[in-house]
Write a protein that holds these residues in place. Sequence first.
Motif, PDB file in Angstrom:
ATOM      1  N   GLU A   1       0.732  -1.319  -0.018  1.00  0.00           N
ATOM      2  CA  GLU A   1      -0.063  -0.222   0.165  1.00  0.00           C
ATOM      3  C   GLU A   1       0.873   1.237   0.166  1.00  0.00           C
ATOM      4  O   GLU A   1       0.491   1.775  -0.170  1.00  0.00           O
ATOM      5  CB  GLU A   1      -0.710   0.015   1.326  1.00  0.00           C
TER       6      GLU A   1
ATOM      7  N   GLN B   1       6.332   2.630  -3.219  1.00  0.00           N
ATOM      8  CA  GLN B   1       6.059   2.736  -4.737  1.00  0.00           C
ATOM      9  C   GLN B   1       7.038   2.819  -5.983  1.00  0.00           C
ATOM     10  O   GLN B   1       7.739   3.533  -5.120  1.00  0.00           O
ATOM     11  CB  GLN B   1       5.063   4.033  -4.927  1.00  0.00           C
TER      12      GLN B   1
ATOM     13  N   LYS C   1       1.902   8.205   1.532  1.00  0.00           N
ATOM     14  CA  LYS C   1       1.713   7.186   1.199  1.00  0.00           C
ATOM     15  C   LYS C   1       1.855   6.650   3.042  1.00  0.00           C
ATOM     16  O   LYS C   1       0.077   5.938   3.346  1.00  0.00           O
ATOM     17  CB  LYS C   1       1.318   5.689  -0.043  1.00  0.00           C
TER      18      LYS C   1
ATOM     19  N   ARG D   1       4.999  -2.527  -5.457  1.00  0.00           N
ATOM     20  CA  ARG D   1       3.906  -1.707  -6.703  1.00  0.00           C
ATOM     21  C   ARG D   1       4.935  -1.293  -7.618  1.00  0.00           C
ATOM     22  O   ARG D   1       5.283  -0.246  -7.503  1.00  0.00           O
ATOM     23  CB  ARG D   1       2.518  -1.287  -6.134  1.00  0.00           C
ATOM     24  N   ASN D   2       4.579  -1.128  -9.395  1.00  0.00           N
ATOM     25  CA  ASN D   2       5.319  -0.566  -9.831  1.00  0.00           C
ATOM     26  C   ASN D   2       4.090   0.360 -10.573  1.00  0.00           C
ATOM     27  O   ASN D   2       3.194   0.253 -10.065  1.00  0.00           O
ATOM     28  CB  ASN D   2       6.019  -1.941 -10.844  1.00  0.00           C
ATOM     29  N   SER D   3       4.719   1.083 -11.031  1.00  0.00           N
ATOM     30  CA  SER D   3       3.719   2.460 -11.613  1.00  0.00           C
ATOM     31  C   SER D   3       2.858   1.609 -12.145  1.00  0.00           C
ATOM     32  O   SER D   3       1.324   2.280 -12.780  1.00  0.00           O
ATOM     33  CB  SER D   3       4.645   3.217 -13.042  1.00  0.00           C
ATOM     34  N   ARG D   4       2.405   0.778 -13.025  1.00  0.00           N
ATOM     35  CA  ARG D   4       1.240  -0.275 -13.255  1.00  0.00           C
ATOM     36  C   ARG D   4       0.793  -0.858 -12.107  1.00  0.00           C
ATOM     37  O   ARG D   4      -0.385  -1.617 -12.652  1.00  0.00           O
ATOM     38  CB  ARG D   4       1.438  -0.854 -14.633  1.00  0.00           C
ATOM     39  N   ALA D   5       0.699  -0.652 -11.342  1.00  0.00           N
ATOM     40  CA  ALA D   5      -0.193  -1.108 -10.044  1.00  0.00           C
ATOM     41  C   ALA D   5      -0.131  -2.286  -9.822  1.00  0.00           C
ATOM     42  O   ALA D   5      -0.554  -3.123  -8.507  1.00  0.00           O
ATOM     43  CB  ALA D   5      -1.501  -0.739 -10.092  1.00  0.00           C
ATOM     44  N   GLU D   6       1.250  -3.358 -10.565  1.00  0.00           N
ATOM     45  CA  GLU D   6       1.311  -5.203 -10.399  1.00  0.00           C
ATOM     46  C   GLU D   6       2.201  -4.796  -9.699  1.00  0.00           C
ATOM     47  O   GLU D   6       3.607  -4.265  -8.677  1.00  0.00           O
ATOM     48  CB  GLU D   6       2.311  -5.510 -11.532  1.00  0.00           C
TER      49      GLU D   6
END
Length: 439
Positions: free
Chosen positions: A145, A148, A163, A185-190
């Motif tokens: 969460e 990032q 965050k 998490r990466n910038s693609r939210a993976e």
Amino acid sequence: MVIMKFGGTSVGKPERMHQVSQLITRNTEPTLVVLSALSGTTNALVEISTALASPNKQIAAEKIAALEKQYRAFIIDLLKEETIRAKANEMITEHFEFLKITQKISLSDALNKDILAQGELMSTKLFSLYLEQEKIDHALLPALEFMQLDVNDEPDLTAIQEKIKGVLAQHPGKRLFITQGYICRNSRAEVDNLKRGGSDYTASLIAAAVKASVCEIWTDIDGMHNNDPRVVDKTVAIEQLSFDEAAELAYFGAKILHPTCIWPAQQENIPVKLLNTMQPTAVGTVIKKEAGSVGVKAVAAKDNIIAIKIKSSRMLLAYGFLRKIFEVFEKYKTPIDMITTSEVAVSVTIDSDIHLSEIIAELNNIALVEVEKNQTIVSIVGNEIAKTDAVLNKLFQAINEVPVTMVSYGGSHHNISLLIPSEHKIKTLQLINKGLFNL
Ligand code: ADP
Ligand code: ASP
Ligand code: MG
């Protein structure tokens, strides 16, 4: 706030988790604990992923079953209270159900990262249940969460800062927090990760994000040693290192620290301490702004280096030649570690062969190119090392018999780097231990 990171061996056995619970409850300040996966788990998950990518998926099934067995036994040893043990078994069942499902779907890069994340997710949940059993008040914070990455897959410190503030605010009055190292998490939210050994990086990033008073890295050795204790017999712990010295040692191969984990702490001037979970009273190493002393402090070695020699008889007169070379490496996002130049040639080293063939093809358009694989960079690090009396003399006398292929000296005040064929690494580290450290 105090940040305390515990590596794989520090949580790898039930009795170690007990030890960790004692170490984290003695601070007067609020404490945030970053945990790695249990030792061996990330390696096992890498093997599972590799097996899933191979035609023989049965091997993956066997490895998943073996790992599950290990966790079931761990729970029996760690948790004595029935209800908590049941919760732990249920949690482990969920994680292993996920791993079993992966056998039925095709492996992608994103799924691979999901698999690798299971280790830290399980270790923190198990530790949290142990704390619950011991009635130690705490909150388990999901790293996914707040840890990032940006579009370049680098940690986004500003996002992390915002965050984590929000996540901490959900637990008013709490003084003890547990979270996962390594995963993000990466910038693609993976789901992604900070590369192998990345829990140190998590700890330093969180320390910078919350402006902690100290970032403690607890491991299985009493601090940064002057040489690699895995291949050299007699090594000694260093009491103090500057951020720059520690960053160079980490980057150039001292396995005790993740290669890029120093910069976040350095940016906020937060001291990093390297401490031994198995021997908590040992002084360890403190890493801070000041180097504490002048001269040679340690040597480290980085393997899997590729040397590229770029020759052009026209180079001397051709200004713009170096720019052309660097542009090729920039285009393929491949950093250069070492560089030396002569009138007709430039030699550089890189540590990734992902784009090697494209790089060579492009360089071939502008010059003659020779490639040498299986090289090792040996870096001698110390404050004002270049000004230290007779250091080069002693160094080259010590390694007289080693075929050195490149030397980098003077680029920074605290580093001398040598490139050698990897087969000579152990001998070189041993000779330097005698010749430079008198050990
Ligand atoms: P953790 O699992 O706690 O992150 P690591 O295995 O990543 O621990 O790092 C600790 C290990 O690093 C030590 O056990 C030691 O073998 C190795 N190591 C390599 N070089 C050095 C060094 N210069 N000083 C201390 N430890 C080193
Ligand atoms: N568990 C991860 C690894 O083994 C991260 C870490 O331990 O720092 O690489
Ligand atoms: Mg480590």
